[in-house]
Design a protein around this motif. Sequence first.
Motif: not given
Length: 130
Positions: A54-62, A65-71
């Motif tokens: 779960t922790e790795e899953y949440l970090e991956l989506f975080r 999101k960081y990349v998507a905001k730049a895109m």
Amino acid sequence: MSSIFSKIVRGDLPAFKVAEDEKHLAFLDVFPISYGHVLVIPKKETDYIFDINTEEYLELFRFAKYVAKAMDKVISCSRIGIAVVGLEVPHTHIHLVPLNNIEDINFTRPKLKFSEMEMQDIAQRIRTAI
């Protein structure tokens, strides 16, 4: 056997990287369905996204999101769509796909082709926005 994405992480294969941290990597899809299509992966190789903890899953989506905001800042589109298919490469990955309509995220469409210079430019634009 290591996946093609693990080979990219190790530097054995080139990629048009847009973002990276100690656990994740984002790079342009070389078979994009939309201009600016990015793949986000955990560096740790796991085939099925729901097998990561779960922790790795949440970090991956975080990180995604960081990349998507730049895109969003540098690619002309209505929004950034997200898809997790998981059939084409046995390594968890998230597709970030610039969208203007629902057809833009249809994975059965013919893949787009961009020159190396165009790919470098797209990657640089996203990196700059980060």
